[in-house]
Design a protein around this motif. Structure first.
Motif, PDB file in Angstrom:
ATOM      1  N   UNK A 236       0.810  -1.212   0.000  1.00 18.46           N
ATOM      2  CA  UNK A 236       0.000   0.000   0.000  1.00 18.46           C
ATOM      3  C   UNK A 236       0.842   1.260   0.000  1.00 18.46           C
ATOM      4  N   UNK A 237       0.192   2.415   0.175  1.00 17.87           N
ATOM      5  CA  UNK A 237       0.904   3.692   0.142  1.00 17.87           C
ATOM      6  C   UNK A 237       1.948   3.800   1.238  1.00 17.87           C
ATOM      7  N   UNK A 238       3.011   4.539   0.942  1.00 22.59           N
ATOM      8  CA  UNK A 238       4.060   4.769   1.933  1.00 22.59           C
ATOM      9  C   UNK A 238       3.582   5.749   2.998  1.00 22.59           C
ATOM     10  N   UNK A 239       4.050   5.570   4.234  1.00 22.95           N
ATOM     11  CA  UNK A 239       3.749   6.538   5.285  1.00 22.95           C
ATOM     12  C   UNK A 239       4.650   7.755   5.096  1.00 22.95           C
ATOM     13  N   UNK A 240       4.228   8.888   5.641  1.00 27.80           N
ATOM     14  CA  UNK A 240       4.994  10.134   5.465  1.00 27.80           C
ATOM     15  C   UNK A 240       6.357  10.048   6.134  1.00 27.80           C
ATOM     16  N   UNK A 241       6.380   9.476   7.328  1.00 21.56           N
ATOM     17  CA  UNK A 241       7.613   9.323   8.093  1.00 21.56           C
ATOM     18  C   UNK A 241       7.683   7.879   8.585  1.00 21.56           C
ATOM     19  N   UNK A 242       8.815   7.179   8.400  1.00 17.03           N
ATOM     20  CA  UNK A 242       8.912   5.796   8.866  1.00 17.03           C
ATOM     21  C   UNK A 242       8.585   5.676  10.359  1.00 17.03           C
ATOM     22  N   UNK A 243       7.800   4.666  10.705  1.00 13.26           N
ATOM     23  CA  UNK A 243       7.432   4.428  12.096  1.00 13.26           C
ATOM     24  C   UNK A 243       8.548   3.641  12.781  1.00 13.26           C
ATOM     25  N   UNK A 244       9.036   4.125  13.902  1.00  6.52           N
ATOM     26  CA  UNK A 244      10.106   3.442  14.629  1.00  6.52           C
ATOM     27  C   UNK A 244       9.486   2.569  15.717  1.00  6.52           C
ATOM     28  N   UNK A 245       9.783   1.268  15.686  1.00  6.95           N
ATOM     29  CA  UNK A 245       9.354   0.328  16.711  1.00  6.95           C
ATOM     30  C   UNK A 245      10.576  -0.122  17.506  1.00  6.95           C
ATOM     31  N   UNK A 246      10.342  -0.596  18.735  1.00  3.26           N
ATOM     32  CA  UNK A 246      11.451  -1.056  19.566  1.00  3.26           C
ATOM     33  C   UNK A 246      11.457  -2.582  19.637  1.00  3.26           C
ATOM     34  N   UNK A 247      12.656  -3.149  19.706  1.00  4.87           N
ATOM     35  CA  UNK A 247      12.813  -4.588  19.791  1.00  4.87           C
ATOM     36  C   UNK A 247      12.512  -5.062  21.209  1.00  4.87           C
ATOM     37  N   UNK A 248      11.586  -6.004  21.325  1.00  9.17           N
ATOM     38  CA  UNK A 248      11.213  -6.565  22.623  1.00  9.17           C
ATOM     39  C   UNK A 248      11.982  -7.854  22.883  1.00  9.17           C
TER      40      UNK A 248
END
Length: 264
Positions: A236-248
């Motif tokens: 799908x469409x790209x997000x405006x800014x990459x979403x940063x997730x944290x490693x659990x």
């Protein structure tokens, strides 16, 4: 299986004699109870978790199916995540391609589900605008718990009627033909489904990411190369800014990496 990155808010699994069941990082097969503890849902509700597999070169499928890039341990984790969930959210195309069947009751998890007030198995919720589905399939004809359908207010009335005649429960979660991800989460939570799991496909996962309703991603990195033009885990469409997730947490077995990431 080895733990490569610890879960900071989790204590090691304990043996019946009180001793630790293997040192941290030990290469051994984990029990289903240990896997369930490692992937336990947080207290926050509702919580939407995604579960996907990817090859080294970014393919989510091979010849239209995820099985060729999966493994036995990946499927054990797949089953564990289902056993922890109240509902499994899946796109209509994935239902068609993967030949989706109803979730089954697992005796190994029966006591744990009963203790948390869950039914014997999670419901399957299919996201579809057109309701172009075969309602004679077991997913609709013989589920342990009724299958849910998430669709828009403008869905064709005859298809809605066909779904309801087959025993499915139709939930309107959007204006027009489409489904609004945020409304879908609210609709499922309104039925008491707070532990949400999505298994894609890539288009649905991309929509959930874009709508910022995905709380966690469990990603299996398969030590395989496929080339070709297969979809990535999210489309799908790209997000405006990459979403940063944290490693659990990060687990490894036979070259497969099983990562768990969540929104900070």
């Amino acid at each position: 299986m080895r733990r490569l990155f610890p879960v900071t808010d989790e204590t090691p699994a304990q043996a019946s004699d009180g001793g630790e069941r293997g040192a941290a990082g030990a290469d051994r097969e984990w029990s289903l109870a240990e896997l369930a503890a490692a992937y336990a849902y947080p207290a926050k509700r509702p919580w939407l978790r995604g579960n996907m597999v990817s090859s080294l070169d970014g393919a989510a499928q091979h010849d239209g199916h995820s099985q060729p890039i999966s493994s036995a341990t990946d499927m054990r984790i797949f089953g564990t995540l289902r056993a922890l969930a109240d509902v499994v959210v899946v796109g209509a195309e994935t239902v068609r391609q993967e030949g989706y069947r109803p979730a089954r009751a697992r005796a190994e998890f029966a006591a744990a589900r009963e203790a948390t007030g869950q039914g014997p198995a999670p419901a399957i919720a299919v996201v579809t605008a057109s309701l172009d589905l075969d309602f004679s399939l077991p997913l609709f004809a013989s589920p342990l718990v009724p299958t849910l359908i998430l669709t828009g207010a403008a869905a064709a009335p005859e298809r809605v009627a066909a779904a309801e005649k087959a025993g499915a429960r139709v939930l309107v979660a959007g204006e027009g033909m489409g489904v609004d991800p945020e409304r879908a989460v609210r609709a499922l939570a309104g039925l008491g489904h707070h532990r949400l799991l999505t298994e894609g496909g890539p288009r649905l996962l991309g929509q959930l990411i874009a709508a910022e309703v995905l709380d966690e991603l469990c990603l299996t990195l398969s030590p395989t190369l496929t080339a070709g033009n297969a979809q990535r885990v999210a489309g799908g469409p790209s997000v405006a800014v990459p979403r940063r997730f944290e490693l659990v947490s990060l687990l490894e077995e036979d070259g497969f990496l099983f990562g768990r990431y969540r929104r900070p």
